[in-house]
Design a protein around this motif. Structure first.
Motif, PDB file in Angstrom:
ATOM      1  N   PHE A  36       0.816  -1.218   0.000  1.00  0.00           N
ATOM      2  CA  PHE A  36       0.000   0.000   0.000  1.00  0.00           C
ATOM      3  C   PHE A  36       0.851   1.271   0.000  1.00  0.00           C
ATOM      4  CE2 PHE A  36      -3.873  -2.394   1.012  1.00  0.00           C
ATOM      5  CZ  PHE A  36      -4.768  -1.697   0.228  1.00  0.00           C
ATOM      6  N   PRO A  37       1.826   1.409   0.852  1.00  0.00           N
ATOM      7  CA  PRO A  37       2.660   2.624   0.813  1.00  0.00           C
ATOM      8  C   PRO A  37       3.375   2.793  -0.525  1.00  0.00           C
ATOM      9  CG  PRO A  37       2.968   1.476   2.872  1.00  0.00           C
ATOM     10  CD  PRO A  37       2.172   0.571   2.017  1.00  0.00           C
ATOM     11  N   VAL A  38       3.841   1.704  -1.110  1.00  0.00           N
ATOM     12  CA  VAL A  38       4.536   1.809  -2.388  1.00  0.00           C
ATOM     13  C   VAL A  38       3.607   2.354  -3.456  1.00  0.00           C
ATOM     14  CG1 VAL A  38       5.590   0.455  -4.250  1.00  0.00           C
ATOM     15  CG2 VAL A  38       6.261   0.044  -1.880  1.00  0.00           C
ATOM     16  N   VAL A  39       2.412   1.808  -3.516  1.00  0.00           N
ATOM     17  CA  VAL A  39       1.446   2.294  -4.520  1.00  0.00           C
ATOM     18  C   VAL A  39       1.133   3.763  -4.288  1.00  0.00           C
ATOM     19  CG1 VAL A  39      -0.904   2.037  -5.365  1.00  0.00           C
ATOM     20  CG2 VAL A  39       0.473   0.003  -4.871  1.00  0.00           C
ATOM     21  N   TRP A  40       0.872   4.109  -3.058  1.00  0.00           N
ATOM     22  CA  TRP A  40       0.560   5.508  -2.754  1.00  0.00           C
ATOM     23  C   TRP A  40       1.747   6.423  -3.016  1.00  0.00           C
ATOM     24  CZ3 TRP A  40      -4.200   7.106  -1.975  1.00  0.00           C
ATOM     25  CH2 TRP A  40      -4.407   8.416  -1.582  1.00  0.00           C
ATOM     26  N   TYR A  41       2.959   5.919  -2.716  1.00  0.00           N
ATOM     27  CA  TYR A  41       4.171   6.709  -2.943  1.00  0.00           C
ATOM     28  C   TYR A  41       4.360   6.978  -4.443  1.00  0.00           C
ATOM     29  CZ  TYR A  41       9.128   7.839  -3.263  1.00  0.00           C
ATOM     30  OH  TYR A  41      10.321   8.437  -3.550  1.00  0.00           O
ATOM     31  N   LEU A  42       4.122   5.973  -5.245  1.00  0.00           N
ATOM     32  CA  LEU A  42       4.268   6.143  -6.690  1.00  0.00           C
ATOM     33  C   LEU A  42       3.258   7.143  -7.238  1.00  0.00           C
ATOM     34  CD1 LEU A  42       4.881   2.431  -7.782  1.00  0.00           C
ATOM     35  CD2 LEU A  42       6.572   4.304  -7.625  1.00  0.00           C
ATOM     36  N   GLU A  43       2.080   7.166  -6.651  1.00  0.00           N
ATOM     37  CA  GLU A  43       1.053   8.092  -7.124  1.00  0.00           C
ATOM     38  C   GLU A  43       1.317   9.524  -6.652  1.00  0.00           C
ATOM     39  OE1 GLU A  43      -2.731   6.688  -6.003  1.00  0.00           O
ATOM     40  OE2 GLU A  43      -2.712   4.984  -7.401  1.00  0.00           O
ATOM     41  N   LEU A  61     -10.429   1.442   6.849  1.00  0.00           N
ATOM     42  CA  LEU A  61      -9.889   0.234   7.466  1.00  0.00           C
ATOM     43  C   LEU A  61     -10.521  -1.045   6.902  1.00  0.00           C
ATOM     44  CD1 LEU A  61      -7.849  -0.603   9.586  1.00  0.00           C
ATOM     45  CD2 LEU A  61      -9.688  -0.592  11.291  1.00  0.00           C
ATOM     46  N   PHE A  62     -11.778  -0.970   6.510  1.00  0.00           N
ATOM     47  CA  PHE A  62     -12.492  -2.135   5.962  1.00  0.00           C
ATOM     48  C   PHE A  62     -11.862  -2.604   4.660  1.00  0.00           C
ATOM     49  CE2 PHE A  62     -15.946  -3.881   3.310  1.00  0.00           C
ATOM     50  CZ  PHE A  62     -16.266  -4.983   4.081  1.00  0.00           C
ATOM     51  N   VAL A  63     -11.476  -1.654   3.814  1.00  0.00           N
ATOM     52  CA  VAL A  63     -10.844  -1.980   2.539  1.00  0.00           C
ATOM     53  C   VAL A  63      -9.500  -2.653   2.776  1.00  0.00           C
ATOM     54  CG1 VAL A  63      -9.941  -1.039   0.386  1.00  0.00           C
ATOM     55  CG2 VAL A  63     -12.028  -0.088   1.387  1.00  0.00           C
ATOM     56  N   VAL A  64      -8.777  -2.149   3.757  1.00  0.00           N
ATOM     57  CA  VAL A  64      -7.487  -2.742   4.090  1.00  0.00           C
ATOM     58  C   VAL A  64      -7.658  -4.194   4.539  1.00  0.00           C
ATOM     59  CG1 VAL A  64      -5.487  -2.618   5.627  1.00  0.00           C
ATOM     60  CG2 VAL A  64      -6.519  -0.522   4.723  1.00  0.00           C
ATOM     61  N   PHE A  65      -8.647  -4.463   5.367  1.00  0.00           N
ATOM     62  CA  PHE A  65      -8.904  -5.813   5.842  1.00  0.00           C
ATOM     63  C   PHE A  65      -9.256  -6.759   4.699  1.00  0.00           C
ATOM     64  CE2 PHE A  65     -10.037  -4.397  10.407  1.00  0.00           C
ATOM     65  CZ  PHE A  65      -8.705  -4.534  10.786  1.00  0.00           C
ATOM     66  N   ILE A  66     -10.070  -6.262   3.761  1.00  0.00           N
ATOM     67  CA  ILE A  66     -10.437  -7.095   2.609  1.00  0.00           C
ATOM     68  C   ILE A  66      -9.195  -7.456   1.806  1.00  0.00           C
ATOM     69  CG2 ILE A  66     -11.645  -7.134   0.393  1.00  0.00           C
ATOM     70  CD1 ILE A  66     -13.883  -5.541   1.667  1.00  0.00           C
ATOM     71  N   PHE A  67      -8.386  -6.474   1.540  1.00  0.00           N
ATOM     72  CA  PHE A  67      -7.168  -6.718   0.784  1.00  0.00           C
ATOM     73  C   PHE A  67      -6.237  -7.677   1.550  1.00  0.00           C
ATOM     74  CE2 PHE A  67      -2.835  -5.625  -0.540  1.00  0.00           C
ATOM     75  CZ  PHE A  67      -2.950  -5.859  -1.912  1.00  0.00           C
ATOM     76  N   TYR A  68      -6.158  -7.456   2.861  1.00  0.00           N
ATOM     77  CA  TYR A  68      -5.316  -8.318   3.697  1.00  0.00           C
ATOM     78  C   TYR A  68      -5.805  -9.770   3.636  1.00  0.00           C
ATOM     79  CZ  TYR A  68      -3.205 -10.357   7.849  1.00  0.00           C
ATOM     80  OH  TYR A  68      -2.524 -11.183   8.710  1.00  0.00           O
ATOM     81  N   GLY A  69      -7.150  -9.942   3.697  1.00  0.00           N
ATOM     82  CA  GLY A  69      -7.714 -11.289   3.627  1.00  0.00           C
ATOM     83  C   GLY A  69      -7.424 -11.963   2.299  1.00  0.00           C
ATOM     84  N   CYS A  73      -5.247 -15.355   1.812  1.00  0.00           N
ATOM     85  CA  CYS A  73      -5.802 -16.517   1.100  1.00  0.00           C
ATOM     86  C   CYS A  73      -4.891 -16.938  -0.045  1.00  0.00           C
ATOM     87  CB  CYS A  73      -7.201 -16.198   0.570  1.00  0.00           C
ATOM     88  SG  CYS A  73      -8.464 -16.078   1.866  1.00  0.00           S
ATOM     89  N   LEU A  74      -4.276 -15.937  -0.698  1.00  0.00           N
ATOM     90  CA  LEU A  74      -3.349 -16.253  -1.779  1.00  0.00           C
ATOM     91  C   LEU A  74      -2.170 -17.057  -1.261  1.00  0.00           C
ATOM     92  CD1 LEU A  74      -2.452 -15.941  -4.724  1.00  0.00           C
ATOM     93  CD2 LEU A  74      -1.377 -13.771  -4.080  1.00  0.00           C
TER      94      LEU A  74
END
Length: 369
Positions: A36-43, A61-69, A73-74
């Motif tokens: 997440f920081p890398v993507v935001w840093y690039l933008e 925070l909900f979006v972060v949890f979804i991505f984390y899940g 799973c991956l």
């Protein structure tokens, strides 16, 4: 897919599963923290740690949890695929070991593989193993049968041969009182020789009927006429045994196609059995009946019944209900085995029932085969 997942989970040790979950948890956390920081840093072209702060500040925070899940799973999927591969390798090795075990002459028991990927292969190998084991058993039985056959034949040949040699020695050494005694010795030798001849014929016939590839004659045979001829031929023997033979025919057309000489041998054996073992009952009943598809012949004597424990073995070669193996109280022990073999070659059936003072052998032959 669900079944495969469950099987792999059962295959993997519990401590290893817990380790994969914890490892996936921390790997997913590290991935989120980095990605997440890398993507935001690039933008935003900001510094890395500033981007991390912005991420935590602006992303829900909900979006972060979804991505984390999803990331966790991956990682779990990757671990599952790895263990799935190990699972398949394990079962492949198991199949190989079982095949090598069979090749080494050891018996196989159980199931080779329960995995869907190898089920077709496993079923094929299992069939091969089962057939191989059956072949091994058949070979063992054949060897045992050959050994028993040699032993039984030797036993039955030795006794009359010993008598023949003994009486020939007496004659050769002139150890007889007069011509009457000499004739008696010759008669005994003749009887023993005839017994040997009959035994040898029985052995040849038994060997013949055991060959399922033999070609039978396909003559048109009137079973009723054949029985009538055999009754005439055995009438003197029946009278000498102080017995009476009664006939009953309900057949409209007792015609079949088969080998007449072989079928005559069957009914000759059954008549001889009825005379030999039914003498106490004085009567022999022969009945003939038919249907559209088959002809049935039943031969009944009223002598001593066959014990129930002997019934299942009555058609086995060299089996005698009378256990003394005396040639005077029984035949070669091959007669009924030969009869069953001939009937089997004709695709018919032969059965025996013995109870309540009567023993009945029933032969059923198909009119068309």
């Amino acid at each position: 897919m669900k079944n495969n997942l469950i099987k792999v989970i059962r295959f993997v040790p519990k401590w290893k599963i817990l380790g994969y979950i914890l490892l996936s948890f921390f790997l997913a956390m590290g991935t989120v923290v980095i990605l997440f920081p890398v993507v935001w840093y690039l933008e935003d072209e900001s510094r890395f740690f500033e981007s991390l702060f912005i991420v935590l500040s602006y992303f829900h925070l909900f979006v972060v949890f979804i991505f984390y899940g999803m990331v966790m799973c991956l990682y779990l999927l990757l671990f599952y695929l790895y263990e799935r591969k190990q699972y398949l390798v394990f079962h492949l090795k198991k199949i190989t070991e079982n095949v090598q075990q069979l090749a080494g002459g050891k018996q196989f028991s159980g199931t080779i593989s329960e995995t869907e990927e190898f089920q077709s292969l496993a079923r094929g190998i299992e069939q091969i193993m089962i057939r191989a084991e059956q072949a091994i058993e058949d070979v063992k039985k054949a060897e045992q049968t050959k050994s028993e056959l040699i032993t039984n034949v030797a036993h039955d040949l030795r006794s009359p041969l010993t008598s023949i040699i003994g009486y020939l020695d007496l004659i050769n050494e002139d150890r007889y009182r007069d011509e009457v005694e000499l004739r008696y010795y010759i008669q005994v030798i003749h009887d023993k020789t005839a017994s040997l001849h009959g035994l040898i014929n029985d052995i040849f016939d038994y060997t013949y009927v055991q060959n399922q590839q033999v070609i039978l004659k396909q003559d048109q045979i009137d079973i009723e006429e054949m029985i009538n001829q055999l009754v005439v031929q055995t009438r003197i023997q029946v009278e000498e045994a102080n017995m009476e033979l009664r006939q009953l025919s309900l057949a409209e057309e007792a015609i079949i196609h088969g080998d007449g000489s072989k079928l005559a041998r069957v009914f000759e054996n059954l008549f001889q059995n009825a005379i030999r073992y039914g003498e106490e009952g004085t009567l022999i009943d022969v009945s003939i009946s038919d249907t559209e598809k088959a002809v049935k012949v039943a031969i009944t004597n009223y002598g001593q019944v066959i014990p129930s424990f002997d019934i299942p073995h009555i058609f086995e070669r060299f089996y005698r209900v009378e256990k003394s193996r005396s040639r005077f109280t029984g035949g070669s022990g091959l007669g009924l085995a030969i009869a069953k073999g001939i009937i089997d070659l004709h695709k018919g059936t032969i059965e025996v029932e013995s109870a309540n003072g009567r023993t009945t052998f029933t032969v059923v032959l198909l009119k068309e085969r």
